[in-house]
Design an enzyme around this catalytic site. Structure first.
Site, mmCIF file in Angstrom:
data_model
loop_
_atom_site.group_PDB
_atom_site.id
_atom_site.type_symbol
_atom_site.label_atom_id
_atom_site.label_comp_id
_atom_site.label_asym_id
_atom_site.label_seq_id
_atom_site.Cartn_x
_atom_site.Cartn_y
_atom_site.Cartn_z
ATOM 1 N N HIS A 27 12.058 7.166 6.925
ATOM 2 C CA HIS A 27 12.375 5.895 7.584
ATOM 3 C C HIS A 27 13.700 5.944 8.339
ATOM 4 C CE1 HIS A 27 14.588 4.831 3.761
ATOM 5 N NE2 HIS A 27 15.402 4.261 4.634
ATOM 6 N N ASP B 195 8.361 9.589 2.049
ATOM 7 C CA ASP B 195 9.575 9.117 2.714
ATOM 8 C C ASP B 195 10.633 10.215 2.806
ATOM 9 O OD1 ASP B 195 11.065 7.341 4.177
ATOM 10 O OD2 ASP B 195 11.851 6.242 2.448
ATOM 11 N N SER C 87 20.526 5.599 2.865
ATOM 12 C CA SER C 87 19.235 6.294 2.819
ATOM 13 C C SER C 87 19.357 7.736 3.284
ATOM 14 C CB SER C 87 18.217 5.581 3.696
ATOM 15 O OG SER C 87 17.669 4.486 3.037
#
Length: 359
Positions: free
Chosen positions: A95, A130, A211
């Site tokens: 992402h 992810d 992230s």
């Protein structure tokens, strides 16, 4: 309401491996002055960090963590990444490199801890796990020490390093709050696949931008990739800061996917061959099987439709998402022991996991 939001928008050298054990035993304090001590006044030389301290671990790991800026069409995003090899292979989240879109960003730039910057290309990105892998044209990077996640313990000290809100090189500390936490990060209605991570939960402060960054143990070994946070808002646009509920992808799963992405650009995932009722749609503890794929792993093992799966190996299964997370923590070809209820009778089956087919 608690909402989950993203925590951020084959190298020749190979991966450095290390024991993923806690390493949180107390260490002796340095005999010299520490930063902030009155005795350190006027001392312009770097103050030596006590061995095994957060200060010492951060100094070793910071050169292996990068900040990432992405642009895809009109969308901009940012996140963090972890250096895997000296010759430029970097792991991050899917992402992050998709910049909120459905595919890799058109432009990816990497900022390093020494202030340098380089353009990167995406070697592979996998929305199911992810995980993504990018590459820069450098041969002088500092690889992170890769630990393992199969021997972690609740209460163990951990350190999170990344670029929350673009603040590169941010270090926060905490403990492992829980293990094997099923966390649904996205659902793709077009392919009927979900991204459910078998997460490490931590109270180390993780915020948007973290992230793809590092979760390391007290010896500096990488044990997880920071990926998502829980918020009290209704979505990312309402998301506040950390409330002490952060989630990381265990490194054993992340590194397996990263190696596949680096070498082939694609990743494979384990499949048990059942459809299950969505979590929250049943008062029955366990994963309710709504359909069984003919000839698939579960059908071959004799698990029927309407069975309720309650355990995979020694791991309790409380919901459909928990089953997905447990299966995806394995690799295709692994054999697991599945405990299930069929008509009120408890049964077990040995299931050899297949490969998930993504349309």
């Amino acid at each position: 309401m608690v909402a989950l939001v993203a925590g951020g928008a084959g190298g020749a050298i190979g991966y450095t491996l290390a024991d993923g054990s806690d390493g949180s035993s107390s260490s002796s304090t340095s005999s010299g002055p520490l930063g902030g001590d009155p005795k350190a006044n006027g001392n312009t030389a770097p103050v030596e960090a006590p061995a095994g301290s957060v200060q010492e671990v951060a100094a070793r790991v910071l050169p292996s963590v990068v900040s990432i800026e992405v642009a895809s069409g009109g969308a901009l995003g940012s996140g963090s990444g972890v250096v895997l090899t000296e010759d430029g292979v970097i792991m991050t989240n899917n992402h992050v490199v998709s910049a909120g879109g459905n595919g890799p960003a058109a432009r990816v730039a990497v900022n390093f801890s020494d202030g340098s910057r380089a353009q990167a290309r995406v070697l592979g990105a996998d929305p199911i796990s992810d995980i993504a892998v990018i590459k820069v044209d450098r041969n002088d990077l500092t690889p992170v020490t890769v630990g393992n996640s199969n021997n972690l313990a609740v209460g163990q000290d951990v350190i999170a390093i990344g670029s929350p809100l673009g603040l590169a090189g941010t270090v926060t500390t905490g403990i492992i709050s829980a293990l094997n936490r099923p966390v649904l990060t996205s659902r793709d209605p077009g392919t009927n696949t979900t991204s459910v991570i078998d997460a490490i939960q931590t109270d180390a402060a993780i915020n948007p931008g973290n992230s793809g960054g590092a979760l390391v143990n007290a010896r500096g070994a990488l044990v997880g990739i920071n990926t998502a946070i829980a918020t009290l808002g209704g979505g990312e646009e309402q998301a506040g800061g950390s409330i002490g509920l952060g989630f990381a992808i265990p490194i054993d799963q992340a590194i397996r996917v990263a190696k596949q992405l680096e070498s082939t650009g694609r990743a494979s995932h384990a499949n048990i061959g059942v459809s299950v009722r969505p979590s929250g749609d049943s008062d029955t503890p366990g994963a309710v099987v709504t359909d069984v794929t003919p000839g698939g792993p579960a059908a071959t093992a004799g698990i029927p439709k309407n069975a309720v799966i309650t355990k995979v190996d020694d791991r309790p299964i409380a919901s459909g998402d928990a089953l997905v997370a447990a299966i995806r923590s394995h690799a295709p070809g692994d054999t697991v022991t599945v405990t299930y209820s069929d008509g009120g009778n408890s049964k077990t089956a040995q299931v050899k996991l297949g490969t998930l087919e993504v349309k």
